[in-house]
Design an enzyme around this catalytic site. Structure first.
Site, PDB file in Angstrom:
ATOM      1  N   VAL A 118      22.681 -14.433 -19.393  1.00  0.00           N
ATOM      2  CA  VAL A 118      23.509 -13.823 -18.344  1.00  0.00           C
ATOM      3  C   VAL A 118      23.719 -14.864 -17.235  1.00  0.00           C
ATOM      4  O   VAL A 118      23.010 -15.886 -17.199  1.00  0.00           O
ATOM      5  CB  VAL A 118      22.815 -12.557 -17.794  1.00  0.00           C
ATOM      6  CG1 VAL A 118      22.618 -11.531 -18.898  1.00  0.00           C
ATOM      7  CG2 VAL A 118      21.477 -12.903 -17.156  1.00  0.00           C
ATOM      8  N   SER A 138      11.557 -13.000  -1.599  1.00  0.00           N
ATOM      9  CA  SER A 138      12.950 -12.638  -1.896  1.00  0.00           C
ATOM     10  C   SER A 138      13.876 -13.329  -0.903  1.00  0.00           C
ATOM     11  O   SER A 138      13.530 -13.478   0.272  1.00  0.00           O
ATOM     12  CB  SER A 138      13.118 -11.120  -1.774  1.00  0.00           C
ATOM     13  OG  SER A 138      14.490 -10.798  -1.666  1.00  0.00           O
ATOM     14  N   GLY A 139      15.055 -13.692  -1.382  1.00  0.00           N
ATOM     15  CA  GLY A 139      16.043 -14.360  -0.518  1.00  0.00           C
ATOM     16  C   GLY A 139      16.940 -13.388   0.218  1.00  0.00           C
ATOM     17  O   GLY A 139      17.903 -13.801   0.869  1.00  0.00           O
ATOM     18  N   LEU A 145      11.260 -14.021  -6.547  1.00  0.00           N
ATOM     19  CA  LEU A 145      12.296 -13.280  -7.269  1.00  0.00           C
ATOM     20  C   LEU A 145      13.465 -14.248  -7.371  1.00  0.00           C
ATOM     21  O   LEU A 145      14.121 -14.559  -6.366  1.00  0.00           O
ATOM     22  CB  LEU A 145      12.664 -12.008  -6.500  1.00  0.00           C
ATOM     23  CG  LEU A 145      11.554 -10.950  -6.451  1.00  0.00           C
ATOM     24  CD1 LEU A 145      11.904  -9.840  -5.469  1.00  0.00           C
ATOM     25  CD2 LEU A 145      11.273 -10.374  -7.829  1.00  0.00           C
ATOM     26  N   CYS A 176       0.845  -1.195   0.000  1.00  0.00           N
ATOM     27  CA  CYS A 176       0.000   0.000   0.000  1.00  0.00           C
ATOM     28  C   CYS A 176       0.881   1.246   0.000  1.00  0.00           C
ATOM     29  O   CYS A 176       2.105   1.155  -0.026  1.00  0.00           O
ATOM     30  CB  CYS A 176      -0.857   0.023   1.250  1.00  0.00           C
ATOM     31  SG  CYS A 176      -1.637  -1.550   1.612  1.00  0.00           S
ATOM     32  N   ASP A 189      -5.631  -7.397   8.941  1.00  0.00           N
ATOM     33  CA  ASP A 189      -4.692  -7.030  10.009  1.00  0.00           C
ATOM     34  C   ASP A 189      -4.756  -5.540  10.377  1.00  0.00           C
ATOM     35  O   ASP A 189      -4.535  -5.176  11.536  1.00  0.00           O
ATOM     36  CB  ASP A 189      -3.259  -7.463   9.662  1.00  0.00           C
ATOM     37  CG  ASP A 189      -2.786  -6.956   8.317  1.00  0.00           C
ATOM     38  OD1 ASP A 189      -3.620  -6.604   7.472  1.00  0.00           O
ATOM     39  OD2 ASP A 189      -1.562  -6.921   8.112  1.00  0.00           O
TER      40      ASP A 189
HETATM   41  N1  LIG Z   1      18.362 -12.225 -11.666  1.00  0.00           N
HETATM   42  C1  LIG Z   1      17.424 -12.126 -10.712  1.00  0.00           C
HETATM   43  N2  LIG Z   1      16.129 -12.218 -11.061  1.00  0.00           N
HETATM   44  C2  LIG Z   1      15.156 -12.121 -10.124  1.00  0.00           C
HETATM   45  N3  LIG Z   1      15.409 -11.956  -8.813  1.00  0.00           N
HETATM   46  C3  LIG Z   1      16.675 -11.864  -8.405  1.00  0.00           C
HETATM   47  C4  LIG Z   1      17.750 -11.915  -9.336  1.00  0.00           C
HETATM   48  N4  LIG Z   1      18.905 -11.773  -8.645  1.00  0.00           N
HETATM   49  C5  LIG Z   1      18.562 -11.649  -7.344  1.00  0.00           C
HETATM   50  N5  LIG Z   1      17.219 -11.704  -7.180  1.00  0.00           N
HETATM   51  C6  LIG Z   1      16.470 -11.667  -5.898  1.00  0.00           C
HETATM   52  O1  LIG Z   1      17.105 -10.805  -4.981  1.00  0.00           O
HETATM   53  C7  LIG Z   1      17.497 -11.533  -3.803  1.00  0.00           C
HETATM   54  C8  LIG Z   1      18.764 -10.962  -3.206  1.00  0.00           C
HETATM   55  O2  LIG Z   1      19.750 -10.909  -4.208  1.00  0.00           O
HETATM   56  P1  LIG Z   1      21.286 -11.046  -3.898  1.00  0.00           P
HETATM   57  O3  LIG Z   1      22.017 -10.302  -4.933  1.00  0.00           O
HETATM   58  O4  LIG Z   1      21.519 -10.711  -2.478  1.00  0.00           O
HETATM   59  O5  LIG Z   1      21.455 -12.584  -4.217  1.00  0.00           O
HETATM   60  P2  LIG Z   1      21.949 -13.799  -3.354  1.00  0.00           P
HETATM   61  O6  LIG Z   1      22.210 -13.422  -1.955  1.00  0.00           O
HETATM   62  O7  LIG Z   1      23.031 -14.468  -4.097  1.00  0.00           O
HETATM   63  O8  LIG Z   1      20.650 -14.658  -3.315  1.00  0.00           O
HETATM   64  P3  LIG Z   1      20.360 -15.940  -4.106  1.00  0.00           P
HETATM   65  O9  LIG Z   1      21.221 -17.014  -3.484  1.00  0.00           O
HETATM   66  O10 LIG Z   1      18.904 -16.156  -3.895  1.00  0.00           O
HETATM   67  O11 LIG Z   1      20.754 -15.600  -5.531  1.00  0.00           O
HETATM   68  C9  LIG Z   1      17.625 -12.961  -4.293  1.00  0.00           C
HETATM   69  O12 LIG Z   1      17.526 -13.889  -3.235  1.00  0.00           O
HETATM   70  C10 LIG Z   1      16.467 -13.050  -5.237  1.00  0.00           C
HETATM   71  O13 LIG Z   1      15.246 -13.216  -4.528  1.00  0.00           O
HETATM   72  N1  LIG Z   2      -0.549  -4.541   1.481  1.00  0.00           N
HETATM   73  C1  LIG Z   2      -0.834  -3.895   2.575  1.00  0.00           C
HETATM   74  O1  LIG Z   2       0.030  -3.467   3.306  1.00  0.00           O
HETATM   75  C2  LIG Z   2      -2.294  -3.718   2.849  1.00  0.00           C
HETATM   76  C3  LIG Z   2      -2.695  -3.742   4.284  1.00  0.00           C
HETATM   77  C4  LIG Z   2      -3.341  -4.999   4.781  1.00  0.00           C
HETATM   78  N2  LIG Z   2      -2.353  -5.884   5.324  1.00  0.00           N
HETATM   79  C5  LIG Z   2      -4.179  -5.683   3.720  1.00  0.00           C
HETATM   80  O2  LIG Z   2      -3.779  -6.708   3.220  1.00  0.00           O
HETATM   81  O3  LIG Z   2      -5.240  -5.203   3.383  1.00  0.00           O
END
Ligand SMILES: Nc1ncnc2c1ncn2[C@@H]1O[C@H](COP(=O)(O)OP(=O)(O)OP(=O)(O)O)[C@@H](O)[C@H]1O
Ligand SMILES: NC(=O)CC[C@H](N)C(=O)O
Length: 587
Positions: free
Chosen positions: A368, A452-453, A281, A2, A104
């Site tokens: 890549v 996301s990780g 992601l 939001c 919530d």
């Molecule tokens: N090429 C990509 N496409 C989509 N999401 C990505 C990509 N690269 C990274 N991310 C997301 O961003 C997070 C954090 O990225 P970071 O660069 O810290 O990678 P990382 O610690 O090596 O994590 P991972 O082991 O998951 O690659 C990742 O865990 C993933 O969720």
């Molecule tokens: N995405 C949000 O932060 C919205 C507020 C609330 N948690 C909902 O799902 O309606």
């Protein structure tokens, strides 16, 4: 996610041309509803106006709970950008209501109202209620009776909230994300400022006394708000129940799986039941692949899980790779003895050497490093969970497209502004836009929740600087890890929230769940990281997670080396002549 927008200004100057642009920016974050509430008051004998706007990306409860949400008699107005994932044990009625699928924001407002009705000031009530929840959030609450505004971000800063001051500080804007008009004011009006709101404290403004001066209030302490301290740095180290490595690994699995479950369950949207509600992601790296496999346990079996993998056409890297291939081809056909004074390779050749083996072929400009890793981990997920529909979405970003969107991303991520921020911001912008190729078909993920990780490297020693620190001894490594914990709220999370949420999606971070954080900060550093392997330059980093992944069957992914997003996607050094530019330079 939001959005929140608040403007406080003398009535004569209220609602200049900037406010509609703020509303536009927050509307994109929460397309399900947008409401604005106006509050008029007098301070220093001058009439003032406060506008409180809140947009909603609805993910909880039945139907859409529009915001600002008013308490029963209209006294309190709540703008809540957040998701409550856990509550302290004492808050049992809140827990029951959340488990029953209630919204919530409503549960939180009811709790604050109960405390106010029992005699607390609204600042204390908000502070106490927030200490009872584990949630990423940005929040604002207006008490119309006392003309008090309270606002805050969660202690880890997982949701954005910015504060803009006009040049003479006579007006204040609080917003999730900046607009171009707001940034123009920073550029053109000396004295105007834009900052991320500090999440170490709660903030309050007594509108009648000092309408544009926030006051910091120390947070109420609870297990969700206590500062995070590594066990090695605690005055009394907890007895180690996890001397046994396997027990530590299993304990980690239990808390991480639970965190994932809480982040993928009960997503209440009006989506068709059979389409993806959750996307990952997905770099294909260790961290996000482990999360994807854990998500598979809890996402309904009939729903696909989308794996969003972004890669950029990087003309510099491609040209360097071509040159390097030609050089190698020439060298193989005309063997020549190298002059000992001739350098082995130029920096450009080094860059190409890194690209060359990883680019699948001259024509595949999107092969890549993260694409190759992504496809390999996708294959591993399919092998381990063959009945799940895994949608690998190849998000290919042409250089032209990158240049068209770059300034938009720069606006979204403000006030962060380095070259590295822009590379990561662009990668996240396009990944979370979620539009790419599913096989040969164009596809845009319908998922509103993105896993996301992020966080695993900070908690488990995944950065190369952790290895460098270890070369000075274990204490130096512990200090470096503690610094990472300390910096979590100020580093990347606000930026990432601003960039990702513009697509009306919400990032969730299972590694940053408070129970996971408590578990990992209580686990000995030498259990999380295999220091012997790390010293020897082998895969000792994130050792506990590697073993966890292995135990789940992720053999390939458990061996992957960390690769920073800007390099894995080839978003870094993408422009001609950007070779010498450093990540910390201003974009
Ligand atoms: N090429 C990509 N496409 C989509 N999401 C990505 C990509 N690269 C990274 N991310 C997301 O961003 C997070 C954090 O990225 P970071 O660069 O810290 O990678 P990382 O610690 O090596 O994590 P991972 O082991 O998951 O690659 C990742 O865990 C993933 O969720
Ligand atoms: N995405 C949000 O932060 C919205 C507020 C609330 N948690 C909902 O799902 O309606």
């Amino acid at each position: 996610m939001c959005g929140i927008g608040i403007a406080i200004a003398p009535a004569s100057s209220a609602h200049d041309h900037v406010w509609p642009t703020v509303l536009d920016a927050i509307r994109r974050r929460g397309p399900d509803s947008l409401r604005t509430f106006h509050h008029h008051f007098t301070a220093h004998s001058q009439p003032y106006a406060l506008s409180l706007a809140s947009s909603v990306l609805s993910l909880r409860g039945v139907g859409i709970t529009a915001q600002p949400l008013a308490s029963t008699h209209g006294r309190l107005l709540l703008a809540w950008n957040g998701q409550i994932f856990d509550t302290v044990d004492g808050a049992s009625s809140s827990r029951v209501r959340l488990d029953a699928g209630e919204n919530d924001a409503q549960v939180l407002l009811d709790r604050i109202t109960t405390l106010v009705d029992a005699g607390s000031g609204c600042e204390q009530a908000v502070n106490a209620a927030l200490a009872e929840v584990e949630a990423p959030y940005a929040l604002a609450l207006l008490d119309t009776h006392t003309s008090t505004l309270v606002f805050a971000r969660d202690p880890l800063g997982r949701r954005s909230l910015l504060l803009h001051r006009s040049p003479r500080h006579e007006a204040l804007t609080i917003c999730s994300v900046a607009s171009t008009a707001l940034l123009d004011s920073i550029a053109n009006d000396p004295g105007a400022t834009l900052d991320e709101i500090d999440c170490a404290t709660i903030w309050a403004i007594d509108l009648l006394r000092s309408p544009t001066t926030p006051r910091a209030l120390p947070r109420c302490q609870s297990r969700f708000t206590q500062p995070l301290l590594l066990r090695e740095l605690r005055p009394q180290q907890p007895a180690s129940t996890e001397d046994d490595f396997e027990a530590a690994r299993d304990g980690f699995l239990a808390v991480l799986a639970d965190s994932v479950q809480r982040r993928v369950a009960n997503i209440a949207t009006d989506q068709a039941a059979g389409e993806a509600h959750v996307a990952v992601l997905f770099s294909g790296g260790l961290d996000c692949t482990t999360l994807a496999l854990l998500a598979h346990r809890y996402v309904p079996a009939h729903q696909p899980i989308d794996l969003l993998n972004v890669g950029f056409e990087n003309p510099r890297a491609l040209a360097a790779a071509r040159t390097e291939r030609q050089r190698k081809a020439r060298a193989s056909t005309e063997p020549r003895r190298r002059n000992k004074h001739q350098p082995a390779s130029t920096p450009l050749q080094d860059d190409a050497a890194e690209s060359a083996p990883e680019l699948g072929g001259e024509e595949d400009i999107y092969a890549v490093p993260d694409r190759l890793t992504g496809l390999a981990s996708y294959a591993e997920l399919r092998r381990l969970a063959p009945l799940r529909r895994w949608n690998f979405v190849a998000i290919n970003i042409a250089y032209d497209e990158y240049t068209r969107y770059r300034s938009q991303v720069a606006t979204l991520m403000a006030p962060t502004s380095s070259v590295m921020d822009l590379s990561i911001g662009c990668a996240l912008y396009f990944a979370s836009r979620g539009a790419g190729l599913l096989g040969t078909e164009l596809y845009t993920t319908p998922a509103r929740v993105l896993l996301s990780g992020l966080g695993a490297d900070e908690l488990l020693g995944g950065y190369s600087r952790h290895r460098h620190a270890l070369s000075s001894g274990l204490c130096a490594l512990v200090d470096e890890l503690q610094l990472d914990l300390h910096r979590l709220p100020t580093r990347n999370l606000g930026r990432d929230d601003r960039v990702i949420s513009t697509h009306a999606r919400e990032a969730r971070y299972p590694f940053l769940d408070r129970t996971v954080l408590d578990y990992l900060t209580s686990t000995p550093t030498t259990t999380k990281i295999n220091t012997d392997l790390l010293k020897a330059g082998q895969r000792g980093d994130k050792f506990l997670l590697r073993k966890l992944a292995q135990s789940l069957g992720l053999v390939q992914a458990s061996r992957l080396q960390k690769r920073a997003m800007q390099f894995g996607t080839r978003a870094a050094k993408i422009d001609p002549h950007s070779g010498a530019i450093k990540g910390h330079h201003k974009a």
